[in-house]
Design an enzyme around this catalytic site. Structure first.
Site, PDB file in Angstrom:
ATOM      1  N   LYS A  69     -36.501  29.280 -10.757  1.00  0.00           N
ATOM      2  CA  LYS A  69     -37.435  28.498  -9.941  1.00  0.00           C
ATOM      3  C   LYS A  69     -38.557  29.346  -9.335  1.00  0.00           C
ATOM      4  O   LYS A  69     -39.634  28.832  -9.057  1.00  0.00           O
ATOM      5  CB  LYS A  69     -36.694  27.756  -8.824  1.00  0.00           C
ATOM      6  CG  LYS A  69     -35.924  26.540  -9.314  1.00  0.00           C
ATOM      7  CD  LYS A  69     -35.364  25.748  -8.142  1.00  0.00           C
ATOM      8  CE  LYS A  69     -34.494  24.600  -8.612  1.00  0.00           C
ATOM      9  NZ  LYS A  69     -34.001  23.768  -7.509  1.00  0.00           N
ATOM     10  N   ASN A  90     -39.924  23.510  -9.428  1.00  0.00           N
ATOM     11  CA  ASN A  90     -38.866  22.912 -10.264  1.00  0.00           C
ATOM     12  C   ASN A  90     -39.417  21.902 -11.263  1.00  0.00           C
ATOM     13  O   ASN A  90     -38.664  21.331 -12.042  1.00  0.00           O
ATOM     14  CB  ASN A  90     -37.785  22.254  -9.397  1.00  0.00           C
ATOM     15  CG  ASN A  90     -38.237  20.935  -8.821  1.00  0.00           C
ATOM     16  OD1 ASN A  90     -39.403  20.798  -8.460  1.00  0.00           O
ATOM     17  ND2 ASN A  90     -37.353  19.974  -8.760  1.00  0.00           N
ATOM     18  N   GLY A 129     -27.891  27.340   6.697  1.00  0.00           N
ATOM     19  CA  GLY A 129     -28.165  28.052   5.455  1.00  0.00           C
ATOM     20  C   GLY A 129     -29.636  28.409   5.374  1.00  0.00           C
ATOM     21  O   GLY A 129     -30.480  27.771   6.038  1.00  0.00           O
ATOM     22  N   ASN A 153     -27.835  30.813  10.071  1.00  0.00           N
ATOM     23  CA  ASN A 153     -27.436  31.460   8.811  1.00  0.00           C
ATOM     24  C   ASN A 153     -26.613  32.704   9.079  1.00  0.00           C
ATOM     25  O   ASN A 153     -26.727  33.337  10.128  1.00  0.00           O
ATOM     26  CB  ASN A 153     -28.674  31.832   7.973  1.00  0.00           C
ATOM     27  CG  ASN A 153     -28.321  32.053   6.512  1.00  0.00           C
ATOM     28  OD1 ASN A 153     -27.537  31.294   5.953  1.00  0.00           O
ATOM     29  ND2 ASN A 153     -28.883  33.079   5.898  1.00  0.00           N
ATOM     30  N   LYS A 158     -32.703  36.469   6.598  1.00  0.00           N
ATOM     31  CA  LYS A 158     -33.184  35.498   5.600  1.00  0.00           C
ATOM     32  C   LYS A 158     -33.761  34.271   6.290  1.00  0.00           C
ATOM     33  O   LYS A 158     -34.763  33.706   5.846  1.00  0.00           O
ATOM     34  CB  LYS A 158     -32.031  35.066   4.696  1.00  0.00           C
ATOM     35  CG  LYS A 158     -31.752  36.010   3.570  1.00  0.00           C
ATOM     36  CD  LYS A 158     -31.038  35.232   2.466  1.00  0.00           C
ATOM     37  CE  LYS A 158     -30.134  36.127   1.674  1.00  0.00           C
ATOM     38  NZ  LYS A 158     -29.153  35.381   0.896  1.00  0.00           N
TER      39      LYS A 158
HETATM   40  P1  NAP Z   1     -28.553  29.680  -2.225  1.00  0.00           P
HETATM   41  O1  NAP Z   1     -30.000  29.944  -2.363  1.00  0.00           O
HETATM   42  O2  NAP Z   1     -27.568  30.485  -2.998  1.00  0.00           O
HETATM   43  O3  NAP Z   1     -28.197  29.741  -0.641  1.00  0.00           O
HETATM   44  C1  NAP Z   1     -26.934  29.754  -0.238  1.00  0.00           C
HETATM   45  C2  NAP Z   1     -26.848  29.729   1.308  1.00  0.00           C
HETATM   46  O4  NAP Z   1     -25.478  29.612   1.570  1.00  0.00           O
HETATM   47  C3  NAP Z   1     -27.336  30.985   2.013  1.00  0.00           C
HETATM   48  O5  NAP Z   1     -27.860  30.631   3.258  1.00  0.00           O
HETATM   49  C4  NAP Z   1     -26.060  31.790   2.203  1.00  0.00           C
HETATM   50  O6  NAP Z   1     -26.032  32.602   3.352  1.00  0.00           O
HETATM   51  C5  NAP Z   1     -25.070  30.675   2.440  1.00  0.00           C
HETATM   52  N1  NAP Z   1     -23.721  31.098   2.087  1.00  0.00           N
HETATM   53  C6  NAP Z   1     -23.215  31.300   0.855  1.00  0.00           C
HETATM   54  N2  NAP Z   1     -21.923  31.692   0.956  1.00  0.00           N
HETATM   55  C7  NAP Z   1     -21.626  31.719   2.272  1.00  0.00           C
HETATM   56  C8  NAP Z   1     -20.447  32.034   3.011  1.00  0.00           C
HETATM   57  N3  NAP Z   1     -19.313  32.379   2.393  1.00  0.00           N
HETATM   58  N4  NAP Z   1     -20.493  31.946   4.349  1.00  0.00           N
HETATM   59  C9  NAP Z   1     -21.635  31.603   4.978  1.00  0.00           C
HETATM   60  N5  NAP Z   1     -22.782  31.299   4.346  1.00  0.00           N
HETATM   61  C10 NAP Z   1     -22.768  31.350   3.000  1.00  0.00           C
HETATM   62  O7  NAP Z   1     -28.226  28.199  -2.612  1.00  0.00           O
HETATM   63  P2  NAP Z   1     -29.223  26.958  -2.617  1.00  0.00           P
HETATM   64  O8  NAP Z   1     -29.926  26.906  -3.920  1.00  0.00           O
HETATM   65  O9  NAP Z   1     -30.013  26.988  -1.368  1.00  0.00           O
HETATM   66  O10 NAP Z   1     -28.197  25.726  -2.611  1.00  0.00           O
HETATM   67  C11 NAP Z   1     -27.392  25.472  -1.489  1.00  0.00           C
HETATM   68  C12 NAP Z   1     -26.623  24.179  -1.718  1.00  0.00           C
HETATM   69  O11 NAP Z   1     -27.534  23.096  -1.826  1.00  0.00           O
HETATM   70  C13 NAP Z   1     -25.804  24.182  -2.998  1.00  0.00           C
HETATM   71  O12 NAP Z   1     -24.572  23.596  -2.735  1.00  0.00           O
HETATM   72  C14 NAP Z   1     -26.599  23.322  -3.943  1.00  0.00           C
HETATM   73  O13 NAP Z   1     -25.773  22.647  -4.863  1.00  0.00           O
HETATM   74  C15 NAP Z   1     -27.234  22.331  -2.974  1.00  0.00           C
HETATM   75  N6  NAP Z   1     -28.478  21.753  -3.530  1.00  0.00           N
HETATM   76  C16 NAP Z   1     -28.531  20.425  -3.722  1.00  0.00           C
HETATM   77  C17 NAP Z   1     -29.673  19.841  -4.236  1.00  0.00           C
HETATM   78  C18 NAP Z   1     -29.706  18.362  -4.439  1.00  0.00           C
HETATM   79  O14 NAP Z   1     -30.561  17.884  -5.197  1.00  0.00           O
HETATM   80  N7  NAP Z   1     -28.859  17.615  -3.782  1.00  0.00           N
HETATM   81  C19 NAP Z   1     -30.778  20.636  -4.558  1.00  0.00           C
HETATM   82  C20 NAP Z   1     -30.698  22.010  -4.341  1.00  0.00           C
HETATM   83  C21 NAP Z   1     -29.532  22.561  -3.831  1.00  0.00           C
HETATM   84  P3  NAP Z   1     -26.605  34.114   3.303  1.00  0.00           P
HETATM   85  O15 NAP Z   1     -28.081  33.979   3.354  1.00  0.00           O
HETATM   86  O16 NAP Z   1     -26.036  34.758   4.503  1.00  0.00           O
HETATM   87  O17 NAP Z   1     -26.122  34.711   2.021  1.00  0.00           O
END
Ligand code: NAP
Length: 453
Positions: A69, A90, A129, A153, A158
């Site tokens: 992306k 996207n 997050g 977060n 971040k």
């Molecule tokens: P990402 O960029 O990988 O971000 C992940 C976030 O989760 C970061 O803030 C990270 O914190 C936090 N995190 C991960 N593991 C953790 C843990 N064990 N404890 C605490 N915090 C944790 O992911 P993303 O792309 O933003 O997606 C996030 C979610 O949104 C996913 O579940 C995805 O499926 C969903 N989503 C849904 C849609 C939809 O259309 N509905 C679209 C996009 C995304 P740190 O910064 O501290 O690592």
């Protein structure tokens, strides 16, 4: 150049095979009576080369997913302002000069919340997050005129980067910003928030997990939107509900980001009736199969039937399937053809079910997981749920059962204990999820287990 592809629209990412985008786009095309195929394009390397090839082949529209992306932004002739500020593209639209990049994730989220009657203007927004999804929610909140945005977060740096980018884009129109760690929830008190859950914590099959479990936190919310869409009721949503707060999952965001791309590519408006039908298809497609394992008396059949009914999917009992095929009771098969013959029938049955691709709840005979080469098929068939109970509990539930071939000697707790000693560790090793059922009623087991669908 001759068009080699069998599609005119596609998704690029790595991996892409589990994506719901073809279902959404091709369903809209079918329901609107239009033409044009949406396909999948897994790109391992050379993203830029692939974008060039697709452009020369006049592929009209492309969606971009993980991990490209932000990388794709290098390959475009121009980028929509807000997509550039979010730092993620996207959706690509073909033009003679090259592709133009957009972000429809934030627009999808915007359409979801407005459909649910949530207005961000003048509100305190809380983002949990600070990844890509949180960035989209942050920019949407600022665009919609939120009064404050607090980003919670694990890695505060971040969250701070998102705040800096918001300030760069919105200047003096930026909402009041605040960054906060999970050990600083105290500072949230005194205000009400609309919260977006933007981490992957709680995503299927990790259905019992939630980033924040403190009830006081949920009592501060006006509404909760979890961007996760499987399970359909996440733990975050359940926590919201338990404090009387309305909560929504991210399935409509997923649907509407695609609808937005579709409308942009084809210059059409997708009618609401079509959107509703695609939503129903999507809801069905995002359901998972569950395989129930456990000893006789564990409640596999009644729990399985109840889960299947609640989530409107099929229920299959391997013992019943075998009885139907053989035209006689399992006890008769044991008596007349022996256990080895029966175990072979069981093996063929779970193999067939695992290869069927159907979404269902499958209750398997207590001995089926014992055969080692059945276990891969169990896993392939769905999420394996072990309904665990103590021998006394199981014996109590079997008091009136007359059809158990291995219990002819008597339904004593000792006999069941011997079975549990042999099979219990096998059930545990094959299970993705275990429910201790001794002190739960059927509704409680169905509620807990059903969330795996
Ligand atoms: P990402 O960029 O990988 O971000 C992940 C976030 O989760 C970061 O803030 C990270 O914190 C936090 N995190 C991960 N593991 C953790 C843990 N064990 N404890 C605490 N915090 C944790 O992911 P993303 O792309 O933003 O997606 C996030 C979610 O949104 C996913 O579940 C995805 O499926 C969903 N989503 C849904 C849609 C939809 O259309 N509905 C679209 C996009 C995304 P740190 O910064 O501290 O690592």
């Amino acid at each position: 150049m001759e068009n080699r592809r069998n599609y005119q629209y596609c998704l690029i990412g790595n991996p892409v095979k589990h994506s719901f985008s073809p279902l959404i786009h091709n369903s809209i095309t079918e329901l609107m009576g239009l033409s044009g195929e949406y396909g999948l394009n897994q790109v391992e390397t050379d993203l830029s080369g692939e974008i060039k090839r697709l452009h020369s082949e006049k592929i009209n529209g492309i969606n971009i997913t993980v991990p490209y992306k932000s990388d794709v932004m290098e390959c475009l002739v121009s980028i929509d302002d807000i997509a550039r500020a979010i730092g993620a593209v996207n959706t690509l639209k073909w033009t003679e000069e090259g592709y133009i990049g957009y972000n429809t994730d934030y627009r999808g989220l915007s359409r979801e919340i407005s459909e649910e009657g949530i207005v961000l203007k003048g509100e305190n927004v809380l983002l949990i997050g600070a990844g890509g999804a949180a960035r989209a929610a942050a920019f949407l909140s600022a665009l919609d005129g939120a009064k404050t945005i607090t980003i919670l977060n694990r890695t505060k740096d971040k969250a701070q980067i998102i705040c800096d980018d918001l300030k760069k884009y919105f200047g003096d129109k930026t909402p009041l910003l605040r960054v906060c760690g999970y050990d600083e929830l105290e500072v949230l008190k005194g205000q009400k928030y609309i919260a977006f859950q933007c981490t992957k914590i709680g995503m299927h099959p990790d259905v019992d997990n939630c980033i924040i479990n403190d009830k006081v936190f949920y009592s501060l919310l006006k509404a909760g939107i979890d961007l996760i869409y499987t399970p359909s009721d996440t733990m975050f949503m359940i926590n919201c509900h338990s404090c009387g707060v309305k909560a929504y999952n991210g399935l409509k965001m997923l649907l509407y980001q695609a609808v937005e791309a579709y409308e942009m590519w084809r210059d059409v408006t997708v009618p609401q009736a079509v959107i509703n039908e695609v939503y129903n298809r999507l809801r069905n497609k995002t359901k998972h199969s569950i395989v129930l394992v456990g000893c006789m008396g564990a409640g596999k059949s009644c729990v399985g039937k109840a889960i299947a009914k609640k989530y409107e999917i099929d229920f299959v009992d391997t013992d019943q399937l075998i009885e139907k095929k053989e035209g006689c009771k399992i006890s008769m098969i044991f008596e007349e053809k022996g256990e080895t013959y029966f175990r072979e029938l069981e093996h063929n049955c779970i193999k067939e079910l695992s290869e069927s691709g159907r979404t269902m709840v499958i209750s398997v005979g207590g001995g089926l997981p014992v055969r080692e080469d059945n276990r891969d098929y169990l896993k392939k068939a769905g999420v394996v749920l072990y309904l665990k109970a103590k021998a006394d509990t199981l014996a109590g539930r079997l008091v009136n059962d007359k059809d158990r071939p291995l219990l002819k000697a008597g339904k004593s707790a000792e006999h069941i204990q011997a079975l549990l000693d042999k099979r219990g560790s096998i059930y545990e090793s094959v299970a993705d999820y275990i429910i201790e059922t001794d002190n739960l009623n059927i509704n409680e087991i169905v509620d807990k287990g059903g969330r795996l669908v």
